[in-house]
Enzyme design. Structure first.
Site, PDB file in Angstrom:
ATOM      1  N   ASP A   1       8.900  -5.900  -1.580  1.00 33.11           N
ATOM      2  CA  ASP A   1       9.222  -5.281  -0.301  1.00 33.11           C
ATOM      3  C   ASP A   1      10.607  -5.753   0.119  1.00 33.11           C
ATOM      4  O   ASP A   1      10.862  -6.965   0.185  1.00 33.11           O
ATOM      5  CB  ASP A   1       8.198  -5.665   0.770  1.00 33.11           C
ATOM      6  CG  ASP A   1       6.832  -5.028   0.525  1.00 33.11           C
ATOM      7  OD1 ASP A   1       6.696  -4.282  -0.460  1.00 33.11           O
ATOM      8  OD2 ASP A   1       5.908  -5.297   1.319  1.00 33.11           O
TER       9      ASP A   1
ATOM     10  N   ASP B   1      -1.000   5.245   4.751  1.00 31.54           N
ATOM     11  CA  ASP B   1      -1.130   3.943   5.394  1.00 31.54           C
ATOM     12  C   ASP B   1      -2.008   4.127   6.625  1.00 31.54           C
ATOM     13  O   ASP B   1      -1.734   4.992   7.466  1.00 31.54           O
ATOM     14  CB  ASP B   1       0.232   3.406   5.811  1.00 31.54           C
ATOM     15  CG  ASP B   1       1.227   3.381   4.649  1.00 31.54           C
ATOM     16  OD1 ASP B   1       0.787   3.159   3.507  1.00 31.54           O
ATOM     17  OD2 ASP B   1       2.425   3.586   4.886  1.00 31.54           O
TER      18      ASP B   1
END
Length: 239
Positions: A8, A129
């Site tokens: 990330d 998500d």
């Protein structure tokens, strides 16, 4: 089941967030390409990349470290975060990404997902998500009334390569993945489902694999913290 080590990217560094909160980030490596190479040296078959700044900005922000990873590593990589138009999709695929992940636009511009999946077969995934079963967008900052399963089913005939399902409440918290919800989603659609969020041990990975319906799993913090040894996990999952 494929294990995807996660990198990330925030402000050019490899970080992990807790529950998707940009103010609760831990820097694990100032050199994301070096981190990617370490994962590849351990034997991974794929890399999972996220442009966190891009997810909020709505356009690529961490292009330089992503490009450095693509140049340094010889395994396929998928990228999500800030990819919201066809030009950006084409640009990333031209630069060597194996697969782009479309999240926010899957809710706001589903026709773009369909167009991209037709134009680039096998190279477009949908990122779903969710918080408490409802889809969140724009770097998880905005919640919608869209149910996870409804969104996934809407792309059944679109030709997307995979659905990456993240339980936001589990992400980065090392509390274990939401196996039941992920498996239920995988059984509800024919699209391959990749689990993300909360993977904290080898037992978690084995449990996901043993559902028999989950195609892959993404792990980040557990690999960085040493809770999961990547080489050991890859060997165990290959049996």
């Amino acid at each position: 089941m494929i294990l995807y080590p996660a990198i990330d990217l925030k402000d050019g560094q490899a970080v992990r967030l807790v529950h998707g909160d940009m103010d609760r980030s831990t820097v694990f490596n100032d050199d994301p390409a070096a981190q990617a190479c370490a994962f590849v040296d351990a034997g991974c078959q794929w890399l999972h990349l996220v442009d966190l700044n891009g997810a909020f900005a709505g356009a690529p922000v961490n292009a330089a470290p992503v490009e450095a990873i693509l140049k340094a590593c010889d395994v396929p990589a998928q990228l999500g975060g800030g990819i919201r138009d066809m030009a950006t999709i084409e640009s990333w695929l031209d630069k060597g990404l194996a697969r782009v992940i479309l999240g926010t636009v899957a809710v706001e511009s589903p026709n773009l997902v369909r167009e991209a999946a037709r134009a680039f077969p096998g190279r477009v995934a949908v990122g779903i998500d969710a918080r408490n079963g409802r889809v969140a967008t724009k770097g998880w900052a905005e919640e919608t009334d869209v149910q996870v399963t409804d969104l996934a089913r809407s792309f059944e005939d679109a030709g997307v390569a995979a659905i990456i399902y993240t339980d936001i409440n589990r992400d980065g918290a090392m509390g274990g993945p939401n196996i039941d919800a992920t498996a239920a989603l995988a059984r509800a659609v024919d699209i391959p489902v990749i689990a993300s969020g909360g993977v904290s041990s080898l037992d978690d990975l084995i449990a996901l694999r043993d559902t028999g319906v989950i195609e892959g799993a993404i792990s980040g913090r557990a690999l960085y913290d040493g809770a999961i040894d990547l080489a050991t996990a890859l060997k165990a999952l290959s049996r």
